[in-house]
Design an enzyme around this catalytic site. Structure first.
Site, PDB file in Angstrom:
ATOM      1  N   LYS A  31      62.574  -9.595  12.456  1.00 53.63           N
ATOM      2  CA  LYS A  31      63.187  -8.844  11.286  1.00 53.63           C
ATOM      3  C   LYS A  31      63.557 -10.251  10.379  1.00 53.63           C
ATOM      4  O   LYS A  31      63.664 -11.240  10.909  1.00 53.63           O
ATOM      5  CB  LYS A  31      64.607  -8.256  11.496  1.00 53.63           C
ATOM      6  CG  LYS A  31      65.348  -7.721  10.426  1.00 53.63           C
ATOM      7  CD  LYS A  31      66.566  -7.143  10.731  1.00 53.63           C
ATOM      8  CE  LYS A  31      67.762  -6.422   9.546  1.00 53.63           C
ATOM      9  NZ  LYS A  31      68.658  -5.826  10.233  1.00 53.63           N
TER      10      LYS A  31
ATOM     11  N   SER B 199      69.154  -1.165   8.708  1.00 53.94           N
ATOM     12  CA  SER B 199      68.540  -2.165   7.875  1.00 53.94           C
ATOM     13  C   SER B 199      67.215  -2.701   8.479  1.00 53.94           C
ATOM     14  O   SER B 199      66.506  -3.090   7.910  1.00 53.94           O
ATOM     15  CB  SER B 199      69.372  -3.379   7.474  1.00 53.94           C
ATOM     16  OG  SER B 199      69.866  -4.026   8.714  1.00 53.94           O
TER      17      SER B 199
ATOM     18  N   SER C 156      72.159  -0.523  12.184  1.00 52.02           N
ATOM     19  CA  SER C 156      70.849  -0.811  11.610  1.00 52.02           C
ATOM     20  C   SER C 156      69.587  -1.033  12.681  1.00 52.02           C
ATOM     21  O   SER C 156      68.550  -1.234  12.152  1.00 52.02           O
ATOM     22  CB  SER C 156      71.276  -2.172  10.917  1.00 52.02           C
ATOM     23  OG  SER C 156      72.144  -2.182  10.022  1.00 52.02           O
TER      24      SER C 156
END
Length: 513
Positions: free
Chosen positions: A103, A184, A208
């Site tokens: 990420k 996210s 997330s």
């Protein structure tokens, strides 16, 4: 001549079979077996994943799951060295030669920017690897690149659309590109689901990891806070933040989790764990487990509930003891306190992060607010920065923050998860992870109707989601969560469930045109 032609056909079919295995999403264990038999090399695997990214990231299905990819020459050089190690008899473990996406809020010192998806940080080059990245490199993993995400990990606006970042664009759901990928860690989950990579690393503060994984039909393990170091990760909340593995199976998630863990003295929450979670990958992992059904984490989508209720029979057939119709004794009453904690810790966390990973222009939340205003045509074309501004306003309220932190933890731990487990003599709690993916809507933002993420998130406790089926054509997940450091128990339950159901079906990627 006929023999040569026949041999050539067999070679072509054999080569095609290897490509097909990779394209279908072979497990880490299967890939290691192919390496061992000489049917595949890490160089070839890297090339195949790069080809899949090139085909469907900004072309083809246009998933926008990846923000940046390491230079091909660097990747192939690393892969070749790991292949040579394997040939020489040195085997580092299950992650040896396996590509990983991170990420894009996790530091690397290899020429990849760490951006949080923000145009403002497009040139932010960290001075060193995050702790978990160094652990991955030591385990033989290949850092392929950075996954797209909801900008600032979905903590910039009250009206955001998950999966959108000003640097990477909008991550799209691989099962239906008109629907959300949640966030996210949207890019990490979509990249794994679409076979851009074997496994990826995401992060979670509240939902997330589990939301995008459930919505994209993959597995994640959100560990107990502190099992994985937060060093070198752009933060929201040091009370709740954690990295976690995203994979197509529980076993692959376990391999990645174990490669990343380790005691990090730079992280005050970090602790050492020597538990071999691979031993918890048991097909009979549900047998004898007392499982509590959290009904106050369901009821927001009737079709989702139907799929969920059907899983109770699967669990019973596998030997689990189901205790149904449970609720948190004081309700889900931690939300206001959690919000106060996140707002306060965000500003404090950013200052600390930029001290350790300096940027030439930004060191505080105030700097970022001003820069977003200056670059609003790029960074705020769809939504604003209300959460940034609210967080700034909370920075002086230390006393209110400390009270909210104490209250939130008590409500989610002693009066929440632990209370339900203890009162009913349970091993595990379950619920539907989140609603099926909703339509993307930049004007109105996300359309959350419910999820199971908050209790474990606020408590800092572990949470696993596993695919449990579909509502129409969209995947949905089953959540397993429990008390602190109960990863072994949850992995047993999740793996036992996955082994019986095999509910995941890979998405069919096609051009949207």
């Amino acid at each position: 001549m006929k023999t040569i032609k026949k041999l050539g056909l067999l070679v072509c079919l054999y080569a095609f079979s290897i490509v097909a295995i990779a394209a279908d999403g072979a497990s880490i264990d299967a890939l290691q077996q192919q390496f061992k038999r000489g049917e595949l090399t890490s160089v070839e695997l890297v090339e195949r994943y790069l080809t899949q990214i090139e085909k469907h990231n900004t072309d083809g299905a246009n998933l926008r799951a990846v923000i940046s990819v390491q230079q091909r020459e660097k990747l192939l050089d690393v892969a070749a060295k790991l292949d040579a190690e394997r040939e020489a008899g040195k085997y580092r473990g299950p992650m040896h030669g396996i590509p990983v996406l991170l990420k894009d809020n996790i530091d690397t010192a290899d020429g990849l920017a760490n951006t949080a998806g923000s145009y403002l940080l497009r040139d932010h080059m960290p001075p060193d690897d995050a702790f978990i990245v160094q652990q991955l490199r030591d385990a033989g993993a290949i850092i392929l690149g950075k996954a797209n995400l909801s900008e600032w990990a979905n903590f910039r606006s009250t009206n955001s659309s998950s999966g959108w970042s000003s640097l990477g664009g909008l991550v799209k759901n691989p099962y239906d590109t008109t629907r959300t990928a949640c966030g996210s860690s949207s890019g990490s989950a979509v990249a794994v689901s679409a076979n851009f990579v074997s496994v990826a690393v995401g992060t979670e503060t509240d939902g997330s990891l589990v939301c995008p994984s459930a919505i994209s039909g993959v597995v994640t393990i959100k560990p107990t806070v502190g099992l994985l170091s937060r060093d070198g990760i752009i933060p929201i909340s040091h009370s709740q933040d954690t990295a976690g593995p995203i994979a197509r199976s529980v076993a692959d998630a376990v391999h990645l989790l174990m490669a990343m863990r380790g005691l990090d003295e730079r992280d005050s929450a970090s602790f050492a764990s020597n538990v071999d979670y691979k031993e918890n990958l048991r097909r009979d992992g549900l047998a004898g487990k007392r499982i509590g059904v959290m009904r106050d984490l369901a009821g927001y989508n009737s079709q989702l509930d139907q799929v969920f209720d059907a899983q109770l029979e699967v669990l019973k057939a596998a030997g689990a003891i189901i205790v149904d119709d449970l609720e948190f004794p004081n309700g889900r009453n931690w939300g206001g306190d959690e919000y106060s904690v996140l707002l306060y810790e965000f500003g404090e966390g950013l200052r600390t992060y930029f001290e350790q990973s300096p940027h030439p222009e930004f060191s505080t939340l105030e700097d970022l607010i001003a820069a977003n205003k200056a670059e609003s045509s790029v960074t705020m074309k769809w939504f604003g920065q209300e959460l940034f501004e609210m967080a700034l306003a909370r920075q002086s309220d230390r006393e209110g923050y400390e009270k909210a932190l104490k209250d939130a933890r008590r409500k989610a731990r002693e009066e929440g998860i632990d209370a339900v487990l203890s009162a009913n003599d349970l091993d595990v709690l379950i619920a539907p992870t989140v609603s099926p993916a909703w339509k993307i809507d930049f004007i109105n933002g996300d359309h959350f109707t419910g999820s199971a993420s908050s209790a474990a998130a606020v408590a800092g406790y572990p949470h696993i989601t596993v695919p449990m089926g579909f509502v129409h054509h969209m995947p949905v997940g089953l959540s397993f969560f429990g008390t602190a450091n109960s990863e072994a128990t949850l992995i047993e339950a999740a793996y036992g469930y996955e082994a019986r159901t095999q509910a995941r079906r890979a998405p069919v990627l096609a051009s949207p045109y």
